[in-house]
Scaffold this active site. Structure first.
Site, short mmCIF file in Angstrom:
data_model
loop_
_atom_site.label_atom_id
_atom_site.label_comp_id
_atom_site.label_asym_id
_atom_site.label_seq_id
_atom_site.Cartn_x
_atom_site.Cartn_y
_atom_site.Cartn_z
N HIS A 13 -45.12 -89.66 -7.72
CA HIS A 13 -45.35 -89.41 -6.29
C HIS A 13 -44.36 -90.22 -5.46
O HIS A 13 -43.95 -91.31 -5.86
CB HIS A 13 -46.78 -89.81 -5.91
N HIS A 61 -48.03 -96.41 -1.79
CA HIS A 61 -48.39 -95.53 -0.66
C HIS A 61 -48.93 -96.32 0.53
O HIS A 61 -49.15 -95.75 1.60
CB HIS A 61 -49.47 -94.52 -1.08
ZN LIG Z 1 -48.37 -91.67 -8.56
#
Ligand SMILES: [Zn+2]
Length: 350
Positions: free
Chosen positions: A169, A130
């Site tokens: 994610h 991320h």
């Molecule tokens: Zn994750």
């Protein structure tokens, strides 16, 4: 194929990864790696090659991160706690673990290139997928695989790098770093509509990179076999038509059914199949280097058990790993959707 040839598995590990302490109640806690390392000592002490990471240099980090952000991270050493983002607190020693997480991935890549190992699993933290060019987020400080991809390009001249992201994610950091480039091909499966709320079907890249980002958002009812069929079909075509020279895997295990972050139906069998698929791709690509790096995974028993499953497959005999991934209705539906969206780019589709 070399019948019965053992694969030399490199494992990047270092107790300094525990120096990153984001707080007592934070899910991305040192205990994650402590539990994994304990399992390694018990189950794989004599079968894997341990690789000692080194701190990444600032020059390496700045291959993808802005100097202003790098300085901000280094300044966190002056205070007990700093919030790099609301969900990404750091302590005064976190920067050491963060530099070492990137450095561990780079060291893992180099260990494969020098022949010390055939495949490598970097068991590092903090995670990285991320992390953005100019900020940390989603528990990530530096983009471990993003830097490694860029480094492999600049230092070793790899110009077709496949990044597979099976964390539950979307790896918005990795996607954003390479969105306009074709040197890095990014494939991600993730829960649709979850944090970080990116990674929809239509996000396919831009400019020169158009068609080199493949997002496969997953519905809630996805099962192991659906995921494996989808991956085997998409990556089979990517191998054939993109012909990667290096595979990097953002290996998160928060997709496990017991993980509080994922709440899917996926089990260790998904990670077993995915790892078998990575070995198939490695062989199909002429023994190309495959580096896995730990991303998410927050339920300790399932995290440990999933990592054990992956290393078991990696260290199995090469002739035994041939796996088959039969079609499923949902898998075929998702594949068709991906194909419809990407067909026009002529990048990986037939
Ligand atoms: Zn994750």
């Amino acid at each position: 194929m070399d019948q019965g040839k053992n694969i030399k598995v490199g494992i990047v590990r270092d107790d300094r990864y525990m120096l990153h302490r984001p707080g007592l109640v934070h899910p991305e806690r040192p205990d994650r790696l402590k539990a994994i390392y304990k399992m390694l000592d018990k189950d794989f002490a004599s079968t894997v090659t341990n690789i000692q990471p080194e701190l990444a240099t600032l020059e390496q980090i700045e291959l993808v991160h802005t100097p202003t952000y790098v300085r901000k991270v280094l300044r966190t050493a002056d205070r007990d706690f700093t919030n790099l983002a609301p969900d990404t607190p750091v302590c005064s020693k976190s920067y050491i673990a963060a530099l070492l997480a990137v450095g561990g991935c780079i060291k893992g890549l180099q260990a494969m290139l020098s022949g010390r190992c055939d495949v490598c699993f970097a068991l590092v933290r903090p995670p990285g997928h991320h992390a953005q060019r100019d900020r940390g987020e989603g528990f990530c400080i530096f983009n471990n695989l993003g830097v490694t991809a860029r480094f492999s390009n600049e230092r070793y001249g790899f110009s077709r790098i496949l990044i597979v992201d099976w964390d539950i994610h979307h790896g918005n950091g990795i996607q954003n770093l390479f969105y306009g480039e074709k040197d890095v091909f990014y494939v991600s499966t993730h829960y649709r509509g979850w944090y970080p709320h990116t990674g929809d079907w239509g996000e396919t890249g831009t400019g020169e990179g158009l068609g080199y980002t493949v997002n496969l958002p997953l519905p809630k009812n996805i099962q192991d076999n659906d995921l494996l069929y989808l991956y085997s079909q998409v990556l089979g075509l990517v191998m054939k038509n993109y012909r990667p020279e290096l595979i990097l895997v953002a290996a998160g295990f928060d997709g496990h059914c017991d993980d509080p972050m994922g709440r899917t139906h996926l089990t260790e069998m998904a990670y077993k199949g995915l790892t078998e698929l990575m070995l198939d791709l490695q062989e199909a690509g002429g023994n190309l280097p495959v580096l896995l790096a730990l991303e998410g995974g927050y339920h300790l028993p399932s995290l440990v058990s999933s990592v054990r499953t992956v290393i078991n497959v990696l260290s199995g005999k090469r002739s035994n790993h041939r796996a088959t991934f039969p079609p499923t209705e949902l898998g075929a539906e998702l594949l068709e959707k991906a194909y419809q969206i990407h067909r026009g780019y002529h990048v990986w589709t037939d």
